[in-house]
Design an enzyme around this catalytic site. Structure first.
Site, mmCIF file in Angstrom:
data_model
loop_
_atom_site.group_PDB
_atom_site.id
_atom_site.type_symbol
_atom_site.label_atom_id
_atom_site.label_comp_id
_atom_site.label_asym_id
_atom_site.label_seq_id
_atom_site.Cartn_x
_atom_site.Cartn_y
_atom_site.Cartn_z
ATOM 1 N N GLN A 63 0.823 -1.089 0.166
ATOM 2 C CA GLN A 63 -0.046 0.283 0.124
ATOM 3 C C GLN A 63 0.972 1.298 -0.006
ATOM 4 O O GLN A 63 1.082 1.898 -0.925
ATOM 5 C CB GLN A 63 -0.938 -0.034 1.212
ATOM 6 C CG GLN A 63 -2.190 1.073 1.057
ATOM 7 C CD GLN A 63 -2.977 0.832 2.246
ATOM 8 O OE1 GLN A 63 -3.344 -0.371 2.711
ATOM 9 N NE2 GLN A 63 -3.991 1.764 2.505
ATOM 10 N N ASP A 64 1.290 1.562 1.182
ATOM 11 C CA ASP A 64 2.165 2.941 1.398
ATOM 12 C C ASP A 64 3.713 2.277 1.497
ATOM 13 O O ASP A 64 3.929 1.379 2.174
ATOM 14 C CB ASP A 64 1.616 3.503 2.676
ATOM 15 C CG ASP A 64 1.724 4.841 2.460
ATOM 16 O OD1 ASP A 64 1.550 5.447 1.473
ATOM 17 O OD2 ASP A 64 1.730 5.658 3.661
ATOM 18 N N PRO A 65 4.819 3.011 1.005
ATOM 19 C CA PRO A 65 5.890 2.834 1.500
ATOM 20 C C PRO A 65 6.191 3.064 2.981
ATOM 21 O O PRO A 65 5.497 3.741 3.706
ATOM 22 C CB PRO A 65 6.674 4.115 0.649
ATOM 23 C CG PRO A 65 5.669 4.739 -0.526
ATOM 24 C CD PRO A 65 4.563 4.258 0.085
ATOM 25 N N HIS A 134 0.370 7.475 4.718
ATOM 26 C CA HIS A 134 -0.637 7.583 3.710
ATOM 27 C C HIS A 134 -0.685 9.347 3.558
ATOM 28 O O HIS A 134 -1.700 9.739 2.909
ATOM 29 C CB HIS A 134 -1.976 7.241 4.396
ATOM 30 C CG HIS A 134 -1.802 5.857 4.747
ATOM 31 N ND1 HIS A 134 -1.693 4.704 4.012
ATOM 32 C CD2 HIS A 134 -2.367 5.406 5.829
ATOM 33 C CE1 HIS A 134 -1.850 3.662 4.623
ATOM 34 N NE2 HIS A 134 -2.339 4.025 5.775
#
Length: 229
Positions: A63-65, A134
């Site tokens: 999803q997010d780094p 996010h």
């Protein structure tokens, strides 16, 4: 299936789209203003650098780094050598230990050796502000990675998509299950791994699928570059 196409071939037009130019400009402006953005600029597109389109056999959607110092380097779930292995990846290793005979949990979380074998480790958002999960979720990266998934769906055949958690499963809704092999499970995060990620057997099922298609299975034991030379 188009075997000779590269990411450059299929994404050149997308990268000219106003939304994408705006995404890159916004990230660049934040870096120039002194914000720390992960991963470093040179690593943002590493997933595509290490796994060319015509070599994609497996897609693992993140999803997010990671938003901590030194962690993110452009491959979903992976961290650089010398950085502590994050909890979700530790749970992936735990699942591998429980399902693959002989798998020994490595002392690192660097998954580049997976990427070189055709495992596209794709985060759905490619940048993040330091310490702010996010924070770049609405910049346009999701549109870009939707396009990436649709291009794999269109131009490849028999790819294994590992969709862990609701976000990845929603993102993967466009995948044609008649053309590809879609496996779903809860996310390996400590919050959800016990709800069905442990015991999902996805790494074994992936290799069984690849072997059935006459393709080389993935060696899931992550090795550091110097170990593989």
């Amino acid at each position: 299936m188009t075997t000779s196409l590269t990411w450059h071939d299929v994404l050149a037009d997308e990268k000219q789209q106003p939304y994408f130019v705006n995404t890159l400009n916004t990230v660049a402006a934040e870096r120039q203003s002194g914000q720390t953005i992960y991963p470093p600029q040179k690593d943002v597109f590493n997933a595509f650098r290490y796994t060319e389109l015509n070599n994609v056999k497996v897609v693992i959607l993140g999803q997010d780094p990671y938003h901590g110092p030194g962690q993110a380097h452009g491959l979903a779930f992976s961290v650089r050598p010398g950085i502590a292995t994050p909890p979700s990846l530790l749970n992936m290793y735990k699942e591998l230990e429980g399902s693959l005979p002989g798998f020994v949990r490595p002392a690192h979380g660097y998954l580049e050796s997976w990427a070189h074998q055709g495992v596209l480790l794709l985060n759905t958002v490619l940048t993040v502000r330091a310490g702010q999960a996010h924070s770049h979720a609405s910049l346009g990266w999701e549109t870009f990675t939707d396009k990436v998934i649709s291009l794999i769906n269109e131009h490849r055949e028999g790819v294994v998509f590992l969709l862990w958690g609701a976000h990845a499963q929603k993102k993967g809704a466009i995948i044609d299950p008649k053309r590809h092999h879609v496996l779903k499970a809860p996310h390996p995060s400590p919050l959800s791994a016990h709800r069905g990620f442990f015991g999902c057997n996805h790494f074994v099922l992936t290799n069984e699928w690849l072997e059935k298609r006459g393709e080389k299975p993935i060696d899931w034991m992550p090795v550091l570059p110097m170990e593989s030379e």
